[in-house]
Write a protein that holds these residues in place. Structure first.
Motif: not given
Length: 707
Positions: A605-625
Motif C-alpha cells: 500500500g505504501r509503495l503504491r502511494l509513493m510510486l504514484q507521487e514519485a517523479t523519478n527513481l531517485v525520488d522514489l528511493r528517497n521516499r522509501i528511506n
C-alpha cells in the motif's frame, strides 16, 4: 496537388463493416500494412451532408444546382472534384519502409512486431460499451469498438493531435465551387461511428495548391525515329484500384479503360471529335495496350501456360517445354493462372520471373439501397506499365496526353479509388518488323500476350478455328508437331459504356497466356503478330518463339510486383522506428515484471502511494528511506524499508532499463541497446519507468495471503 487536412479532436471510428473474431465487434479501416485511414467515400458523404445542412440554413452558395454540380447525382452528372483516402503525413515513405523484408536497422525483437496486426495497435485502442435500461446494463450487450487514437503516436512524448491528409483534385476553375467545397469542410464537425457518443469530432481545412504540380512540360524528341513508333510508359497506383470483375484472375487495367480516360481528357481540354480524335481512339490507327504489373523493371504479361508450379515438388516453378523427361508430371503440376510473367535478363541469361497481384476486400454501405456490400481492390503503391503504338505524326500528341491527363482507371473515380499518376518519363522507340527464321520441321511456339477475340460471323474460341487463324497470319501449315500440345484457357470479355450507363455485351475470348504449337516450313515468320478484333485495344497480341529459344528460358523464379519509389521523409520513418522500439521494449518490460518473484512481506500500500507521487527513481528511493521502523521491526533481519530498497535494486538496478537489459536474453540486450541509442525512444522509456514496478505491486496486491 491540393488536399483536405483532417485534424482529430477526439478518438474516431471510421468503421470498415468488419469485425475481428470475438475480440472486436466494430473494426476500423486499415490498409494492407495495418495503418489506419479514413475512407474517401466517408469524407465525401460527410461533405455532402454538410452541404445539405448549409442549404437548409439558406446559404446562397449551397443551392440545389450548385450541390449537384459539386457532388454529382445519380442521373449522370459527374462530381466536380476527386478526393482520396485520408492518411497520416508521409504515408508513402512509411509503406515503402514497411514493404521491405530486410530491416538491418531494427533489432530482432522489434522485427517480430512489424506486422499489420501490431502496427494497427500502435495507432488505435479498443473501447467497450453496453446498453443500459433504467440505469442497469442489459445482459449480452457488451460490444467492443476499435478507434483511431486522438493523439499521434509518431509524435513521441508529446500530445500532438492526429492529422490525416486526403488528396484533392478539383476539375473546375469555378470559384463558386471552390468556395462551396471550403464551406462544406468548415461545416463538417463529426465523422464516423458513434459521432453523437463522443467519437469522431474533427476539424477539416483545405490547402489549395497548383493543379498538375510536378508534371513535366518537356516535349517528345522525335529525332531519328521511324515512321511507326511505340511509347512505353509506367503508372503508379496512388490509390487502391478496383476494376470491373476485379479478382484473382482479373487484375489487368484493360486498354478500353485507358482509352476512355485519355478520350475524356482530350475532350475536356476543349478539343472536338475531329480526325485526330478518330485516329487516336476509334479507327485503330493508334493501338493502346492494357496496363499490366511491372516485374523487375519489365512490363509483364499473363503467365504462359507452359509455366507450372509443382505441388509435390516443394512449389518449384518450371518451364514444361524446357524440362527433360516426364518426371515432373508425377509431381502434380498446376498452372500459374492469374499470375504475371516477365522475361528478365540476369547475368547474361534470360529467365522467367513470376509474380501475382494481391487482392484485398472492403465493405461499403449503400445509403440509397440500405445494404452492405463487399468490393475487391488492388492495393496502392504498385507499378503498372503499357505501350501505345502509332504513326510518328501522332507521337507528340499521345506523349503530351500522358503527361497532362488526370489518370483514373476503374470504378469509383471520384472517391477512394482509381487515382494513378505517370511514373518516370515515357520511352519512345521505332517499331521494327523483326522476323525469325526457324529450320523446317522444328516447332514454332506462339504465346498470347493478351486475350484474343475473333469474329468470323460469330465469336469462336474452339481450338481448330483459333489454330487456323494463327497459322494463316504466320504463313505456315496448320500442323501440330509430334509430341507437343496446345495449352488454352477461355473466358468472356465485357465492359461498361459510361455515356449510356449500360454494360457492354460479353464476348468469348481466348485468355492471354494460351500457347499454340506449329511446325515450321523453313520460311521466315514475324516475331510479333496481332490477330482478331479490337486490335486498337491491345487485344490479340501474340509473340512467336522457336522451340530452341523457349528451352533456353529454362529458369523460372518467383518475384514481386514493383512498387513505386517515393520521396523519403526520413523524419516519418525515424519516428516510426522509434515507436517500434518503444513498443518492443515496453512488451519486454511487461514480460519481465510478470515473472518477477514477489516478496509477500512488502508494504504494498505504501509503495503504491509513493510510486504514484514519485517523479523519478531517485525520488522514489528517497521516499522509501523516510520509512520509520517500529520497535518490533528493529529485531527483524529485513524490515519493510530494507525489503522495499531490495525490491528496487532487483527490479531496476541503477536505472529503469539496466536490470531488464542485463537479465534478458540476447534479443533484449540488442533491443535495449538500440533504445539507448535512440533519443526519442529512450526519452519515452525513461518517462514510463514506473511500469515495471506498477505491475509487480499490482500482482502483490491481488495475491496477498497466497504463497
Amino acid at each position: 496537388m491540393s488536399y483536405i487536412k483532417i485534424t482529430l479532436l477526439s478518438d474516431l471510428c471510421a468503421g470498415s463493416g468488419e469485425s475481428e473474431g470475438n475480440t472486436i465487434d466494430t473494426d476500423i479501416c486499415t490498409d494492407a500494412f495495418g495503418i489506419p485511414y479514413i475512407p474517401a467515400r466517408r469524407i465525401k458523404g460527410c461533405l455532402r451532408q454538410a452541404a445539405e445542412e448549409l442549404r437548409a440554413m439558406g446559404h446562397k452558395l449551397a443551392s440545389k444546382e450548385n450541390i449537384v454540380r459539386l457532388f454529382g447525382d445519380a442521373e449522370g452528372t459527374e462530381s466536380a472534384f476527386t478526393v482520396g483516402n485520408a492518411y497520416i503525413s508521409g504515408i508513402d515513405s512509411l509503406t515503402s519502409y514497411l514493404r521491405k523484408k530486410e530491416n538491418p536497422d531494427l533489432p530482432e525483437s522489434a522485427k517480430k512486431i512489424k506486422n499489420a496486426a501490431n502496427i494497427t495497435k500502435l495507432f488505435t485502442s479498443v473501447r467497450g460499451q453496453t446498453s443500459l435500461k433504467d440505469g442497469v446494463k442489459v445482459e449480452n450487450t457488451l460490444r467492443f469498438t476499435r478507434v483511431l487514437n486522438h493523439y499521434d503516436p509518431l509524435a513521441l512524448g508529446t500530445s500532438k493531435e492526429m492529422e490525416l491528409y486526403a488528396k484533392l483534385y478539383l476539375e473546375t476553375a469555378d470559384e463558386d465551387m471552390k468556395e462551396l467545397l471550403k464551406l462544406c469542410c468548415s461545416a463538417t464537425r463529426h465523422m464516423g461511428n458513434n459521432r453523437n457518443r463522443g467519437l469522431g469530432n474533427v476539424n477539416l481545412t483545405v490547402d489549395w495548391e497548383t493543379q498538375g504540380e510536378g508534371k513535366s512540360e518537356e516535349g517528345l524528341n522525335t529525332d531519328g525515329l521511324g515512321e511507326k513508333v511505340r511509347i512505353t510508359y509506367q503508372v503508379a497506383l496512388d490509390a487502391p484500384l478496383t476494376l470491373v470483375g476485379c479478382g484473382e484472375l482479373n487484375t489487368m487495367i484493360a486498354a478500353r479503360t485507358v482509352i476512355g480516360c485519355m478520350a475524356s481528357h482530350y475532350l475536356k481540354s476543349g478539343k472536338a471529335e475531329d480526325e485526330t480524335f478518330k485516329n487516336l481512339f476509334l479507327n485503330g490507327t493508334v493501338k493502346w495496350s492494357g496496363l499490366t504489373p511491372i516485374i523487375d523493371g519489365v512490363v509483364s504479361a499473363a503467365s504462359p501456360l507452359i509455366l507450372m508450379k509443382l505441388k509435390n515438388g516443394g512449389g518449384r516453378l518450371i518451364n514444361r517445354l524446357a524440362e527433360q523427361g516426364e518426371e515432373w508430371k508425377k509431381q502434380k503440376p498446376k498452372t500459374l493462372d492469374g499470375n504475371y510473367a516477365a522475361v528478365v535478363t540476369s547475368n547474361g541469361t534470360e529467365e522467367y520471373h513470376i509474380a501475382s497481384v494481391k487482392i484485398h476486400s472492403i465493405y461499403h454501405n449503400s445509403v440509397t439501397r440500405k445494404q452492405l456490400y463487399m468490393q475487391d481492390y488492388i492495393e496502392a503503391g504498385l507499378l503498372y506499365g503499357g505501350t501505345v503504338e502509332m504513326p510518328l505524326n501522332l507521337a507528340s500528341v499521345v506523349y503530351k496526353m500522358l503527361q497532362e491527363a488526370n489518370l483514373q482507371f476503374g470504378r469509383s473515380k471520384r472517391a477512394q479509388y482509381a487515382a494513378c499518376s505517370l511514373y518516370g518519363t515515357p520511352k519512345c522507340e521505332t517499331i521494327s518488323d523483326s522476323k525469325i527464321k526457324i529450320p523446317a520441321g522444328e516447332a514454332i511456339i506462339v504465346i498470347l500476350k493478351s486475350d484474343m477475340i475473333y469474329d468470323n460471323g460469330c465469336y469462336c474460341v474452339d481450338n481448330a478455328s483459333v489454330r487456323t487463324w494463327i497459322a494463316k497470319e504466320l504463313g505456315v501449315r496448320n500442323e501440330r508437331p509430334e509430341g507437343y500440345e496446345d495449352y488454352c484457357l477461355y473466358h468472356t470479355v465485357g465492359g461498361f459504356q459510361t455515356q449510356w450507363k449500360l454494360q457492354k455485351p460479353h464476348v468469348p475470348a481466348v485468355r492471354g497466356g494460351s500457347v499454340y504449337c506449329f511446325v515450321s516450313d523453313g520460311t521466315e515468320v514475324p516475331e510479333t503478330i496481332t490477330i482478331g478484333e479490337y486490335q486498337q485495344e491491345g487485344i490479340g497480341i501474340c509473340e512467336v518463339y522457336s522451340l530452341e529459344k523457349i528451352k533456353k528460358i529454362h529458369k523460372v523464379e518467383k518475384s514481386e510486383i514493383a512498387a513505386a519509389a517515393v520521396e523519403k521523409k526520413e523524419d516519418v520513418v525515424k519516428h516510426f522506428r522509434s515507436l517500434l522500439l518503444v513498443h518492443a521494449a515496453t512488451e519486454a518490460v511487461k514480460a519481465y515484471a510478470r515473472i518477477f518473484k514477489i516478496d509477500h512481506q512488502l508494504p504494498v500500500g505504501r509503495l503504491r502511494l509513493m510510486l504514484q507521487e514519485a517523479t523519478n527513481l531517485v525520488d522514489l528511493r528517497n521516499r522509501i528511506n523516510t520509512m520509520r521502523c517500529s520497535d518490533e521491526s528493529i529485531y527483524i533481519e529485513e524490515g519493510k524499508k530494507a525489503l522495499s530498497l531490495k525490491l528496487l535494486d532487483k527490479l531496476y538496478g541503477n536505472d529503469a532499463l539496466e536490470q531488464i537489459e542485463r537479465l534478458g536474453g540476447e534479443d533484449e540486450k540488442e533491443l535495449f541497446q538500440a533504445v539507448r541509442e535512440d533519443e526519442d525512444a529512450l526519452a519515452v522509456m525513461e518517462k514510463n519507468w514506473k511500469l515495471a514496478l506498477q505491475i509487480v505491486l499490482h500482482r502483490a496486491h491481488y495475491s496477498k495471503g497466497k504463497k
